[in-house]
Design an enzyme around this catalytic site. Structure first.
Site, PDB file in Angstrom:
ATOM      1  N   HIS A 134      49.649  94.105  50.109  1.00 24.64           N
ATOM      2  CA  HIS A 134      50.680  95.085  49.786  1.00 24.64           C
ATOM      3  C   HIS A 134      51.972  94.828  50.541  1.00 24.64           C
ATOM      4  CE1 HIS A 134      50.216  97.312  53.613  1.00 24.64           C
ATOM      5  NE2 HIS A 134      48.901  97.135  53.455  1.00 24.64           N
ATOM      6  N   CYS A 150      44.134  95.015  55.732  1.00 26.11           N
ATOM      7  CA  CYS A 150      44.949  94.637  54.576  1.00 26.11           C
ATOM      8  C   CYS A 150      45.854  93.460  54.923  1.00 26.11           C
ATOM      9  CB  CYS A 150      45.812  95.814  54.124  1.00 26.11           C
ATOM     10  SG  CYS A 150      44.890  97.089  53.266  1.00 26.11           S
TER      11      CYS A 150
END
Length: 175
Positions: A134, A150
Site C-alpha cells: 500500500h 505490510c
C-alpha cells in the site's frame, strides 16, 4: 501496517468505504527505476527483498522495475509466496487487533483520503493473511523497518505499480 483482512466481512467493509473522502492519485514526474534483476522469476512477478527494503516488478528476464519500500519492523516480518487478491483506491482502514493492542486510542476505522490513514492512495491486499502492499501518507517511513508486516510504498510508486499489475499477480517476499 497490517491490513486486517482475516474475514470477508472486513474486506467488504474496505470496499464499501473505499469511496469515502476520495483523494485523487497524482502521477509523479519521476520515471520508474528500471534495473538489471537476477533471479528465476517470471515476468509480472513482484519480488520484495525485505533486507534491501526494495520491491521489484519483473518485466522481462533479467530486468525489473525497482521501488523503495518500508517493510515489517522487528517481530513483524514474514516471508513467503502469495498473490494479490484485491485492489483498492483510497481505501478506508480498520486496524487489526495487534495494532489496536499497541495503540488503543486508534479509531476503529479511518476513512480513505484521511491524512491519518496509513494506506495512502491505494492498496493491494495479499491472499492468505492480513497484509497489503500500500501507499503511505508518511513518505519519510520508506526505506525503514516500519510496518506490522505490510509493504509500504510512496503514493506515486503504489499508483504506478497498481496500474501495472492485476489481481492474481504472484508476490514473493524474501528476507
Amino acid at each position: 501496517m497490517s491490513f486486517g483482512f482475516r474475514s470477508a466481512k472486513l474486506a467488504w467493509a474496505l470496499v464499501a468505504l473505499s469511496g469515502v473522502a476520495a483523494v485523487s492519485i497524482q502521477r509523479a514526474e519521476a520515471k520508474p527505476d528500471f534495473v538489471a534483476f537476477h533471479g528465476d522469476f517470471s515476468p509480472g512477478t513482484i519480488v520484495v527483498k525485505t533486507g534491501e527494503r526494495r520491491l521489484y516488478l519483473v518485466v522481462e528476464p533479467g530486468h525489473a522495475v525497482r521501488y523503495p519500500v518500508g517493510v515489517g519492523k522487528a517481530g513483524k516480518q514474514w516471508a513467503g509466496i502469495t498473490k494479490i487478491d484485491g485492489k483498492y483506491r483510497n481505501p478506508a482502514w480498520a486496524p487489526p487487533a495487534d495494532v489496536k493492542h499497541d495503540v488503543p486510542s486508534i479509531p476503529d476505522v479511518i476513512p480513505g483520503g484521511s491524512p491519518a490513514n496509513p494506506m495512502g492512495v491505494a492498496a493491494m491486499t495479499l491472499a492468505g493473511g492480513e497484509y497489503a502492499i500500500h501507499g503511505t501518507n508518511r513518505p519519510k517511513s520508506i526505506g525503514g523497518f516500519v510496518s506490522y508486516g505490510c509493504i509500504r510504498m510512496l503514493n506515486q510508486d503504489i499508483t504506478d505499480l497498481y496500474d501495472r499489475v492485476p489481481v492474481g499477480t504472484t508476490v514473493v517476499v524474501a528476507h
